[in-house]
Design an enzyme around this catalytic site. Structure first.
Site, PDB file in Angstrom:
ATOM      1  N   THR A  34      48.157  43.619  26.244  1.00 45.28           N
ATOM      2  CA  THR A  34      48.416  44.263  27.515  1.00 45.28           C
ATOM      3  C   THR A  34      49.097  43.242  28.430  1.00 45.28           C
ATOM      4  O   THR A  34      49.401  42.122  28.007  1.00 45.28           O
ATOM      5  CB  THR A  34      47.115  44.749  28.168  1.00 45.28           C
ATOM      6  OG1 THR A  34      46.263  43.604  28.421  1.00 45.28           O
ATOM      7  CG2 THR A  34      46.381  45.725  27.260  1.00 45.28           C
ATOM      8  N   THR A  98      39.028  50.904  27.392  1.00 43.05           N
ATOM      9  CA  THR A  98      38.904  49.623  26.679  1.00 43.05           C
ATOM     10  C   THR A  98      37.467  49.124  26.648  1.00 43.05           C
ATOM     11  O   THR A  98      36.929  48.796  25.584  1.00 43.05           O
ATOM     12  CB  THR A  98      39.804  48.559  27.328  1.00 43.05           C
ATOM     13  OG1 THR A  98      41.163  48.972  27.223  1.00 43.05           O
ATOM     14  CG2 THR A  98      39.619  47.209  26.644  1.00 43.05           C
ATOM     15  N   TYR A 158      35.145  48.369  37.310  1.00 41.80           N
ATOM     16  CA  TYR A 158      35.140  47.304  36.305  1.00 41.80           C
ATOM     17  C   TYR A 158      33.719  46.921  35.914  1.00 41.80           C
ATOM     18  O   TYR A 158      33.365  46.884  34.735  1.00 41.80           O
ATOM     19  CB  TYR A 158      35.885  46.073  36.822  1.00 41.80           C
ATOM     20  CG  TYR A 158      35.561  44.815  36.061  1.00 41.80           C
ATOM     21  CD1 TYR A 158      35.837  44.721  34.696  1.00 41.80           C
ATOM     22  CD2 TYR A 158      34.969  43.721  36.688  1.00 41.80           C
ATOM     23  CE1 TYR A 158      35.531  43.571  33.980  1.00 41.80           C
ATOM     24  CE2 TYR A 158      34.661  42.567  35.984  1.00 41.80           C
ATOM     25  CZ  TYR A 158      34.941  42.498  34.633  1.00 41.80           C
ATOM     26  OH  TYR A 158      34.632  41.360  33.925  1.00 41.80           O
ATOM     27  N   SER A 161      31.979  49.553  33.915  1.00 38.35           N
ATOM     28  CA  SER A 161      32.453  49.647  32.527  1.00 38.35           C
ATOM     29  C   SER A 161      31.884  48.516  31.670  1.00 38.35           C
ATOM     30  O   SER A 161      31.536  48.720  30.504  1.00 38.35           O
ATOM     31  CB  SER A 161      33.989  49.644  32.474  1.00 38.35           C
ATOM     32  OG  SER A 161      34.527  48.386  32.849  1.00 38.35           O
ATOM     33  N   LYS A 162      31.756  47.319  32.249  1.00 39.35           N
ATOM     34  CA  LYS A 162      31.164  46.216  31.497  1.00 39.35           C
ATOM     35  C   LYS A 162      29.660  46.421  31.316  1.00 39.35           C
ATOM     36  O   LYS A 162      29.107  46.100  30.257  1.00 39.35           O
ATOM     37  CB  LYS A 162      31.440  44.884  32.200  1.00 39.35           C
ATOM     38  CG  LYS A 162      32.877  44.421  32.086  1.00 39.35           C
ATOM     39  CD  LYS A 162      33.334  44.205  30.649  1.00 39.35           C
ATOM     40  CE  LYS A 162      32.663  43.005  30.014  1.00 39.35           C
ATOM     41  NZ  LYS A 162      33.174  42.753  28.624  1.00 39.35           N
ATOM     42  N   LEU A 198      42.298  34.814  41.763  1.00 38.00           N
ATOM     43  CA  LEU A 198      42.414  34.056  43.005  1.00 38.00           C
ATOM     44  C   LEU A 198      43.080  32.692  42.843  1.00 38.00           C
ATOM     45  O   LEU A 198      44.067  32.386  43.534  1.00 38.00           O
ATOM     46  CB  LEU A 198      41.020  33.884  43.629  1.00 38.00           C
ATOM     47  CG  LEU A 198      40.995  33.116  44.958  1.00 38.00           C
ATOM     48  CD1 LEU A 198      41.698  33.908  46.049  1.00 38.00           C
ATOM     49  CD2 LEU A 198      39.553  32.805  45.359  1.00 38.00           C
ATOM     50  N   ARG A 222      31.315  33.120  45.209  1.00 37.34           N
ATOM     51  CA  ARG A 222      31.290  33.224  43.751  1.00 37.34           C
ATOM     52  C   ARG A 222      30.808  31.905  43.160  1.00 37.34           C
ATOM     53  O   ARG A 222      30.988  30.841  43.754  1.00 37.34           O
ATOM     54  CB  ARG A 222      32.688  33.570  43.194  1.00 37.34           C
ATOM     55  CG  ARG A 222      33.267  34.901  43.701  1.00 37.34           C
ATOM     56  CD  ARG A 222      32.457  36.075  43.217  1.00 37.34           C
ATOM     57  NE  ARG A 222      32.985  37.362  43.641  1.00 37.34           N
ATOM     58  CZ  ARG A 222      32.547  38.057  44.674  1.00 37.34           C
ATOM     59  NH1 ARG A 222      31.564  37.575  45.437  1.00 37.34           N
ATOM     60  NH2 ARG A 222      33.055  39.240  44.964  1.00 37.34           N
ATOM     61  N   ASN A 257      35.423  32.122  49.024  1.00 36.60           N
ATOM     62  CA  ASN A 257      36.844  32.200  48.697  1.00 36.60           C
ATOM     63  C   ASN A 257      37.677  31.300  49.601  1.00 36.60           C
ATOM     64  O   ASN A 257      38.661  30.693  49.160  1.00 36.60           O
ATOM     65  CB  ASN A 257      37.326  33.643  48.796  1.00 36.60           C
ATOM     66  CG  ASN A 257      36.797  34.510  47.676  1.00 36.60           C
ATOM     67  OD1 ASN A 257      36.306  34.011  46.666  1.00 36.60           O
ATOM     68  ND2 ASN A 257      36.871  35.818  47.844  1.00 36.60           N
TER      69      ASN A 257
END
Length: 354
Positions: A34, A98, A158, A161-162, A198, A222, A257
């Protein structure tokens, strides 16, 4: 042999390089290529007998079954995933296809393959599923870091889905006895990361004189994990991890961030100073926040440290310097992946021109 899925992506690429630097055991890399998968990442392995590439999707059961029967890997490591939260908000369907459907089909093929093994090979086989800390949701500023016992509370398409894929892996262990292990990692950074994320985005924009976009007030936190440390942790889990268990992998580096951006700018001020003498910090701009933006993630990696003896080798300060230097020295790689489609995406997402 190992079968690695998604090996042309960021973490998969680094795992393959890390593995083959110290081992002769071959790797078969299955990747659908992809936008974020790049064979150039692995060009140095061209002609290496230990590396084989197969182009295809983990959701293609016929192809996966054929590869398993032809190459007979002793383990399958599933890195294949759609992984960018912003893209999952803009278009969640590919993440479901996916990360959920693809993982299910891969698991089902592996179950059939494993079921046909003889006793010794069957007992030593492993399916290692690589996941994320985002499945746990968001932490308050004073909350303890995520442990393996935290309830799942995904907040983006996301992450959902994980989380779904993690549950499927767990179910295949408990229902069918498939020998699985799962890892949940914090934010990775390092070489070969597609510059929608990022750190490579900021380095690329800084060096090309463009805005450094930071969501909201820049105070989202994070836990940053250097990708090579993640790779060594995965190797330890593959070698010694307990079947059916989950291992959290973190760098122990909680940063906002804005702190990340400021650190990165300070390194660039030192190694690639502006001709006008100004700081790259002057390019930082704050943009509209991401919908449903989780405030804080943090990983408690004490289990993998206690049971498997793994700890990160890099501090954030050492890892970020290595990372910035890599992007500065590999500008041709960055130019090769920042196509017109990439520029259009950044304009759409951050409201800044490239």
């Amino acid at each position: 042999m190992l079968l690695v899925t998604g090996g042309a992506g960021f973490i998969g690429t680094n795992f393959i390089h890390s593995w083959l630097r110290t081992r002769d055991e071959p790797i078969l890399n299955l990747d659908s290529l992809t936008y974020a998968g790049n064979l150039e990442n692995l060009a140095a392995l061209s002609g290496d007998r230990r590396y084989i590439f197969a182009h295809g999707d983990i959701g293609d059961a016929n192809l996966v079954g054929e590869l398993l029967q032809s190459y007979k890997p002793r383990a399958v490591l599933n890195f294949a995933a759609e992984s960018h939260v912003d893209r999952s908000i803009a278009g969640p369907e590919s993440f479901i296809q996916t990360n959920v459907v693809g993982t299910f089909r891969l698991l089902d093929c592996v179950r059939a393959y494993w079921g046909g093994m003889d006793g010794g090979r069957r007992e030593s086989f492993r399916f290692l599923h690589v996941s994320t800390d985002e499945v746990y949701g968001s932490l308050g500023s004073d909350d303890p870091a995520f442990t393996e016992a935290n309830a799942y509370c995904p907040n983006s398409p996301y992450a959902a889905s994980k989380a779904s894929s993690d549950h499927l892996v767990r179910a295949y262990r408990h229902t069918y006895g498939l020998p699985v292990v799962t890892t949940n990692c914090s934010n990775n950074y390092g070489p070969y990361q597609f510059p929608e994320k990022l750190i490579p985005l900021l380095v690329h924009n800084a060096l090309t004189g463009k805005a450094l976009p930071i969501y909201g007030d820049g105070q989202n936190v994070r836990d940053w994990l250097y990708v090579e440390d993640h790779c060594t942790a995965i190797q330890r889990v593959l070698e010694e991890g307990t079947i059916g268990d989950t291992y959290n992998i973190g760098g122990g580096n909680e940063k906002t961030n804005l702190e990340v951006a400021q650190t990165l700018c300070a390194i660039l001020d030192e190694i690639r100073p502006h001709a006008q003498g100004k700081s790259y910090r002057e390019q930082i701009v704050f943009v509209a926040d991401r919908p449903g933006h989780d405030r804080r993630y943090a990983i408690d990696a004490s289990k993998i440290a206690a049971e498997l003896g793994w700890r990160p080798a890099e501090s954030f300060e050492s890892g970020i310097r290595k990372t910035v230097l890599w992007y500065v020295e590999n500008s041709a790689w960055v130019s090769g992946v920042t196509s017109g489609a990439y520029r259009q995406w950044i304009r759409q997402q951050y409201g800044v021109a490239l």
